[in-house]
Design a protein around this motif. Structure first.
Motif, PDB file in Angstrom:
ATOM      1  N   ARG A   1       0.829  -1.226   0.000  1.00 39.11           N
ATOM      2  CA  ARG A   1       0.000   0.000   0.000  1.00 39.11           C
ATOM      3  C   ARG A   1       0.854   1.264   0.000  1.00 39.11           C
ATOM      4  NH1 ARG A   1      -3.066  -3.605  -1.282  1.00 39.11           N
ATOM      5  NH2 ARG A   1      -5.030  -4.087  -0.230  1.00 39.11           N
TER       6      ARG A   1
ATOM      7  N   ALA B   1      -2.891   2.253  -6.530  1.00 38.76           N
ATOM      8  CA  ALA B   1      -3.471   2.530  -5.215  1.00 38.76           C
ATOM      9  C   ALA B   1      -4.916   2.039  -5.196  1.00 38.76           C
ATOM     10  CB  ALA B   1      -3.422   4.041  -4.928  1.00 38.76           C
TER      11      ALA B   1
ATOM     12  N   GLY C   1      -7.373   3.076  -2.815  1.00 36.74           N
ATOM     13  CA  GLY C   1      -8.349   4.053  -2.348  1.00 36.74           C
ATOM     14  C   GLY C   1      -8.539   4.026  -0.845  1.00 36.74           C
ATOM     15  N   PRO C   2      -8.931   5.161  -0.278  1.00 42.26           N
ATOM     16  CA  PRO C   2      -9.006   5.279   1.195  1.00 42.26           C
ATOM     17  C   PRO C   2     -10.071   4.416   1.847  1.00 42.26           C
ATOM     18  CG  PRO C   2      -9.859   7.259   0.118  1.00 42.26           C
ATOM     19  CD  PRO C   2      -9.217   6.437  -0.958  1.00 42.26           C
TER      20      PRO C   2
ATOM     21  N   HIS D   1     -11.945   7.631  -3.440  1.00 39.44           N
ATOM     22  CA  HIS D   1     -10.757   8.227  -4.045  1.00 39.44           C
ATOM     23  C   HIS D   1     -10.188   9.313  -3.139  1.00 39.44           C
ATOM     24  CE1 HIS D   1     -10.952   6.397  -8.064  1.00 39.44           C
ATOM     25  NE2 HIS D   1     -12.262   6.455  -7.908  1.00 39.44           N
ATOM     26  N   TYR D   2      -8.890   9.511  -3.295  1.00 35.29           N
ATOM     27  CA  TYR D   2      -8.231  10.652  -2.677  1.00 35.29           C
ATOM     28  C   TYR D   2      -8.528  11.902  -3.499  1.00 35.29           C
ATOM     29  CZ  TYR D   2      -5.645   6.798  -0.553  1.00 35.29           C
ATOM     30  OH  TYR D   2      -5.319   5.636   0.107  1.00 35.29           O
TER      31      TYR D   2
ATOM     32  N   ASP E   1      -0.803   4.184  -1.796  1.00 32.79           N
ATOM     33  CA  ASP E   1      -1.901   4.746  -1.008  1.00 32.79           C
ATOM     34  C   ASP E   1      -1.369   5.670   0.074  1.00 32.79           C
ATOM     35  OD1 ASP E   1      -4.789   3.599  -1.557  1.00 32.79           O
ATOM     36  OD2 ASP E   1      -3.394   1.964  -1.948  1.00 32.79           O
TER      37      ASP E   1
ATOM     38  N   ASP F   1      -6.528  12.126  -6.616  1.00 36.74           N
ATOM     39  CA  ASP F   1      -7.014  11.300  -7.731  1.00 36.74           C
ATOM     40  C   ASP F   1      -7.932  12.109  -8.634  1.00 36.74           C
ATOM     41  OD1 ASP F   1      -5.750   9.227  -6.385  1.00 36.74           O
ATOM     42  OD2 ASP F   1      -7.601   8.478  -5.494  1.00 36.74           O
TER      43      ASP F   1
ATOM     44  N   PRO G   1      -6.425  -2.087  -8.036  1.00 40.25           N
ATOM     45  CA  PRO G   1      -5.806  -0.803  -7.711  1.00 40.25           C
ATOM     46  C   PRO G   1      -6.268   0.279  -8.681  1.00 40.25           C
ATOM     47  CG  PRO G   1      -4.258  -2.113  -8.960  1.00 40.25           C
ATOM     48  CD  PRO G   1      -5.510  -2.945  -8.821  1.00 40.25           C
TER      49      PRO G   1
ATOM     50  N   ALA H   1      -7.563   3.464  -8.077  1.00 41.39           N
ATOM     51  CA  ALA H   1      -7.841   4.764  -7.457  1.00 41.39           C
ATOM     52  C   ALA H   1      -7.282   5.939  -8.254  1.00 41.39           C
ATOM     53  CB  ALA H   1      -7.286   4.796  -6.029  1.00 41.39           C
TER      54      ALA H   1
END
Length: 227
Positions: free
Chosen positions: A32, A115, A117-118, A197-198, A35, A201, A150, A152
């Motif tokens: 991760r 990534a 995602g949160p 998503h961040y 992330d 992103d 992954p 994201a």
């Protein structure tokens, strides 16, 4: 004619599923690391985004946002179907080129920055994210369909929502643009408020959108020139 245009639907679905198997051979994302990088960028630039977004949510709003998030899967197909129904083949070919190129660009991003995602990092998923009636079921369905993915960075939902607005204005009408706008805004907000998503992103998708549109239009011009 149908096969020459609509082959992109099974192609896109199969390409997305292949990411589940291929990305780990390029980047092992079990640690991760990406992330953590994206999460650190969010906190450095925007503060405690988790607390901020969760503080804005209510169960009813989460249900609405889940519907907006899922609209991504059908909205572009609806616009393409309208062009097909009217027999506007040149516009439909251009539509297909832009959609395909944009999606493949987002898939390349998943290889470069794998990534997840949160939403994967809550020890206990906040109840508000599951909404009032339908949010939890829609979330679990999506998780089951996507497998270990992954996906994201960049936010494909954001990128394709912007593509939808662009194509609606270009190939339908301003009325179609304005009709699509509330759902598009809801979809983009959902990517962040539902913690799929961040923020970075989403910003990356806005930055990528002009290139995706230009490359898609250019690909269509090249294809027409060959024929």
């Amino acid at each position: 004619r149908i096969a020459r245009i609509w082959y992109i639907v099974p192609f896109i679905l199969c390409a997305f599923r292949e990411l589940h198997y291929l990305v780990p051979h390029v980047h092992n994302f079990d640690d991760r690391r990406y992330d953590r990088i994206l999460g650190d960028l969010d906190r450095r630039w925007f503060g405690d985004v988790d607390a901020f977004f969760l503080g804005l949510l209510t169960p009813a709003a989460a249900d609405v946002l889940h519907l907006c998030y899922w609209s991504y899967y059908v909205s572009l197909a609806i616009l393409g179907a309208q062009l097909h129904r009217k027999g506007e083949w040149e516009r439909l070919h251009e539509y297909a080129s832009v959609v395909l190129v944009s999606l493949l660009l987002s898939y390349l991003g998943y290889f470069l920055v794998p990534a997840v995602g949160p939403h994967h990092f809550y020890e206990v998923r906040p109840a508000v994210l599951d909404g009032w009636l339908i949010g939890g079921g829609l979330h679990r369905t999506m998780q089951a369909l996507e497998l270990r993915m992954p996906d994201a960075f960049p936010s494909g939902h954001t990128l394709m929502s912007l593509v939808l607005l662009f194509l609606a204005k270009r190939h339908a009408s301003m009325r179609a643009f304005w009709l699509a706008l509330p759902t598009v805004v809801g979809c983009i907000l959902a990517t962040m408020l539902l913690r799929y998503h961040y923020v970075v992103d989403v910003l990356a998708s806005f930055a990528l959108f002009p290139a995706a549109g230009w490359l898609g239009l250019s690909a269509n011009v090249l294809a027409r020139a060959k024929h």
